[in-house]
Design a protein around this motif. Structure first.
Motif, PDB file in Angstrom:
ATOM      1  N   SER A  67       0.837  -1.211   0.000  1.00  0.00           N
ATOM      2  CA  SER A  67       0.000   0.000   0.000  1.00  0.00           C
ATOM      3  C   SER A  67       0.867   1.253   0.000  1.00  0.00           C
ATOM      4  O   SER A  67       0.559   2.234  -0.697  1.00  0.00           O
ATOM      5  N   LEU A  68       1.945   1.234   0.782  1.00  0.00           N
ATOM      6  CA  LEU A  68       2.870   2.370   0.790  1.00  0.00           C
ATOM      7  C   LEU A  68       3.534   2.540  -0.576  1.00  0.00           C
ATOM      8  O   LEU A  68       3.640   3.658  -1.094  1.00  0.00           O
ATOM      9  N   ALA A  69       3.980   1.438  -1.164  1.00  0.00           N
ATOM     10  CA  ALA A  69       4.647   1.493  -2.466  1.00  0.00           C
ATOM     11  C   ALA A  69       3.714   2.055  -3.533  1.00  0.00           C
ATOM     12  O   ALA A  69       4.132   2.853  -4.382  1.00  0.00           O
ATOM     13  N   LYS A  70       2.446   1.648  -3.476  1.00  0.00           N
ATOM     14  CA  LYS A  70       1.458   2.161  -4.442  1.00  0.00           C
ATOM     15  C   LYS A  70       1.260   3.658  -4.266  1.00  0.00           C
ATOM     16  O   LYS A  70       1.173   4.408  -5.253  1.00  0.00           O
ATOM     17  N   ALA A  71       1.191   4.115  -3.005  1.00  0.00           N
ATOM     18  CA  ALA A  71       1.023   5.545  -2.736  1.00  0.00           C
ATOM     19  C   ALA A  71       2.234   6.337  -3.228  1.00  0.00           C
ATOM     20  O   ALA A  71       2.094   7.451  -3.766  1.00  0.00           O
ATOM     21  N   LEU A  72       3.432   5.783  -3.057  1.00  0.00           N
ATOM     22  CA  LEU A  72       4.646   6.434  -3.561  1.00  0.00           C
ATOM     23  C   LEU A  72       4.639   6.472  -5.082  1.00  0.00           C
ATOM     24  O   LEU A  72       4.967   7.488  -5.701  1.00  0.00           O
ATOM     25  N   GLN A  73       4.259   5.371  -5.683  1.00  0.00           N
ATOM     26  CA  GLN A  73       4.212   5.270  -7.143  1.00  0.00           C
ATOM     27  C   GLN A  73       3.222   6.273  -7.743  1.00  0.00           C
ATOM     28  O   GLN A  73       3.494   6.877  -8.790  1.00  0.00           O
ATOM     29  N   ASP A  74       2.098   6.456  -7.069  1.00  0.00           N
ATOM     30  CA  ASP A  74       1.067   7.375  -7.563  1.00  0.00           C
ATOM     31  C   ASP A  74       1.359   8.833  -7.252  1.00  0.00           C
ATOM     32  O   ASP A  74       0.618   9.724  -7.659  1.00  0.00           O
ATOM     33  N   GLY A  75       2.415   9.070  -6.468  1.00  0.00           N
ATOM     34  CA  GLY A  75       2.765  10.441  -6.108  1.00  0.00           C
ATOM     35  C   GLY A  75       1.959  11.003  -4.953  1.00  0.00           C
ATOM     36  O   GLY A  75       2.039  12.200  -4.659  1.00  0.00           O
ATOM     37  N   ASN A  87       9.918  10.746   2.646  1.00  0.00           N
ATOM     38  CA  ASN A  87      10.045  11.363   3.968  1.00  0.00           C
ATOM     39  C   ASN A  87       8.715  11.494   4.706  1.00  0.00           C
ATOM     40  O   ASN A  87       8.692  11.852   5.884  1.00  0.00           O
ATOM     41  N   ASP A  88       7.621  11.197   4.011  1.00  0.00           N
ATOM     42  CA  ASP A  88       6.303  11.234   4.659  1.00  0.00           C
ATOM     43  C   ASP A  88       6.048   9.970   5.482  1.00  0.00           C
ATOM     44  O   ASP A  88       5.125   9.930   6.300  1.00  0.00           O
ATOM     45  N   ILE A  89       6.860   8.950   5.273  1.00  0.00           N
ATOM     46  CA  ILE A  89       6.602   7.656   5.916  1.00  0.00           C
ATOM     47  C   ILE A  89       7.107   7.674   7.359  1.00  0.00           C
ATOM     48  O   ILE A  89       8.254   8.018   7.625  1.00  0.00           O
ATOM     49  N   HIS A  90       6.213   7.334   8.296  1.00  0.00           N
ATOM     50  CA  HIS A  90       6.561   7.242   9.716  1.00  0.00           C
ATOM     51  C   HIS A  90       5.720   6.133  10.345  1.00  0.00           C
ATOM     52  O   HIS A  90       4.846   5.541   9.676  1.00  0.00           O
TER      53      HIS A  90
END
Length: 211
Positions: A123-131, A136-139
């Motif tokens: 889910s994180l990778a998809k959000a990164l891929q979609d912009g 640095n938003d990941i915590h």
């Protein structure tokens, strides 16, 4: 005891009800049960069939208890793997108890801790891929919201029955600071005394979270 495996599962339903009553009497707000792991699909087809039928039957039979206890019931796991004959009952129970908040009962069904973490990473990778996210938003709080348990507090106490001293893929990410209490009795045999003693040990534990 020389019985079939599903006889143990049937006896385990009584243990579940004892735990719910115990926690409700002590105003314990969140209780999670490891009901069926993804690894349990390795069990025989006959045992799986009985387990799913037992779950569907007992969920329907337990509706009066859920309503009496004002318990909100949720099923946590890979919903794509929920058997059809159980899925409809799960959805009915969830919708019927959605507005309750006295106690939250979470049934980890078709669940695996590693699989949950991998699903969160995807889910994180998809959000990164979609912009929609930057690295640095990941915590920790954000990642927790990507998990199947997203709005459920991390467990303070984990009780493992059966004499095994392992988590068996249970809430691996969430258990970072949980107190873990291992009890030798088998799950169907758990009593209020076992639970009371585990709770007493928890209350005496020093929980400093690394401080």
């Amino acid at each position: 005891r020389g019985l079939m495996p599903w006889d143990g599962h049937k006896a385990g339903v009584g243990a579940l009800k004892r735990v719910v009553e115990f926690c409700s009497m002590r105003a314990i707000k969140y209780v999670s049960f490891y009901t069926f792991s993804l690894e349990n699909f390795k069990r025989s087809a006959d045992e799986q069939f009985f387990l799913f039928d037992l779950l569907a039957h007992e969920l329907e039979a337990s509706m009066p208890m859920f309503i009496e206890q004002k318990a909100r019931v949720r099923f946590i796991g890979d919903r794509e793997k929920f058997p059809d004959r159980v899925k409809n009952v799960c959805e009915l129970v969830e919708s019927s108890t959605r507005d309750f908040s006295t106690i939250y009962l979470n049934f980890l069904f078709c669940y695996g801790g590693r699989q949950e973490i991998i699903d969160g990473v995807k889910s994180l990778a998809k959000a990164l891929q979609d912009g929609r996210l930057q690295v640095n938003d990941i915590h920790e709080d954000l990642f927790s919201k990507m998990l199947w348990t997203q709005d459920i507090p991390d467990p303070e106490l984990i009780i493992r029955t059966g004499g095994a001293h392992r988590l068996s893929n249970f809430l691996l990410y969430q258990a970072a600071y949980s107190e873990i209490d291992f009890i030798d009795c088998l799950w169907p045999d758990i009593t209020e005394q076992h639970l009371g003693e585990a709770l007493q040990r928890f209350e005496q534990a020093r929980r400093n979270f690394g401080k």
